[in-house]
Design a protein around this motif. Sequence first.
Motif, short mmCIF file in Angstrom:
data_model
loop_
_atom_site.label_atom_id
_atom_site.label_comp_id
_atom_site.label_asym_id
_atom_site.label_seq_id
_atom_site.Cartn_x
_atom_site.Cartn_y
_atom_site.Cartn_z
N ARG A 79 0.59 -1.20 0.62
CA ARG A 79 -0.19 -0.05 -0.11
C ARG A 79 0.44 1.29 -0.29
O ARG A 79 1.84 1.58 0.78
N GLY A 80 0.52 1.80 -0.66
CA GLY A 80 1.78 3.46 -1.03
C GLY A 80 1.89 3.77 -2.65
O GLY A 80 0.95 3.39 -3.09
N ASP A 81 2.63 5.07 -2.34
CA ASP A 81 2.87 6.00 -3.36
C ASP A 81 4.05 4.64 -4.39
O ASP A 81 4.08 4.02 -4.46
N SER A 82 4.26 5.78 -5.52
CA SER A 82 5.43 5.42 -6.37
C SER A 82 7.15 5.48 -5.33
O SER A 82 7.54 5.04 -5.58
N GLU A 83 7.41 7.16 -5.09
CA GLU A 83 8.17 6.64 -4.35
C GLU A 83 8.27 5.75 -2.88
O GLU A 83 9.01 5.18 -2.33
N GLY A 84 7.00 5.22 -2.04
CA GLY A 84 7.18 4.05 -1.24
C GLY A 84 7.43 2.80 -2.05
O GLY A 84 7.75 1.98 -1.04
N PHE A 85 7.23 2.16 -3.01
CA PHE A 85 7.22 1.01 -3.61
C PHE A 85 8.75 1.30 -3.75
O PHE A 85 9.23 -0.23 -3.52
N ARG A 86 9.52 2.52 -4.16
CA ARG A 86 11.10 2.05 -4.31
C ARG A 86 11.02 1.90 -3.03
O ARG A 86 12.23 1.04 -3.26
N GLY A 87 11.17 2.41 -1.94
CA GLY A 87 11.24 2.04 -0.26
C GLY A 87 11.66 0.54 0.09
O GLY A 87 11.46 -0.36 0.55
N TRP A 88 9.65 0.63 -0.46
CA TRP A 88 9.47 -1.19 -0.03
C TRP A 88 10.02 -2.30 -0.75
O TRP A 88 10.85 -3.08 -0.60
N ALA A 89 10.74 -1.81 -2.69
CA ALA A 89 11.55 -2.74 -2.95
C ALA A 89 13.15 -2.96 -2.57
O ALA A 89 13.43 -3.87 -2.16
N ALA A 90 13.66 -1.99 -1.97
CA ALA A 90 14.57 -1.53 -1.16
C ALA A 90 14.81 -2.43 -0.33
O ALA A 90 15.95 -2.79 -0.33
N THR A 91 13.79 -2.52 0.26
CA THR A 91 13.58 -3.09 1.62
C THR A 91 14.00 -4.44 2.06
O THR A 91 14.49 -4.90 2.46
#
Length: 219
Positions: A79-91
């Motif tokens: 759940r989140g926006d574009s930057e949230g997705f990038r952070g989630w993927a990096a995690t």
Amino acid sequence: MASEPAKAPTEPQRLWADPADLSAAVAAAQSGDEGAFRVIYRAAQPGLLRYLRVLVGDDAEDVASEAWLQIARDLGSFRGDSEGFRGWAATIARHRALDHLRRERRRPSHSMPMEQLADRPSDDDTAGSALDAVASDAALALIARLPRDQAEAVLLRVVMGLDAQRAGQVLGKRAGAVRTAAHRGLRKLAKLLERPGTALPAETGHGVTGAAEEDETTQ
């Protein structure tokens, strides 16, 4: 007149174009659109690979594949926006990298000489040159010389373009601590590039020193 010593920037600048907004593609991929998943893969994969190359060296492709398998499996729960997705993927990529290094930490390493950094920057703006150097694949080896917290902060902020808050979420740290680590890392890179004949570290197949240590914030 002697030139004034270069100063590191207070906020790291991005080295590539601003990342595309993936919000719509992520939503479509969550609904089963395979084309949309290819869009987010092509957009996020280059930054993840640069990040992983510093953490795990030659094993970055394999670790990235493991990360994308988990991303595909768990995408519906994001759940989140574009930057949230990038952070989630990096995690996710970071967790897979730490798992990989824990499995491999007792494997003997073999040194292999690498070429020296071809174009040493002038002394005019060593901090800016440090930023520019991060853009080249060879210079990722220089980032691997930094302490792990600084290397990851530089990669997440400068290479992947995450803001301090998102990068802090990936690393389990406060935004201020990430800003400080990135600033210190860039200063150290600048000093490395000031040295005549700066050579890249020997390739060992692994990434930044100490990356396999236990990190309670990522468990």
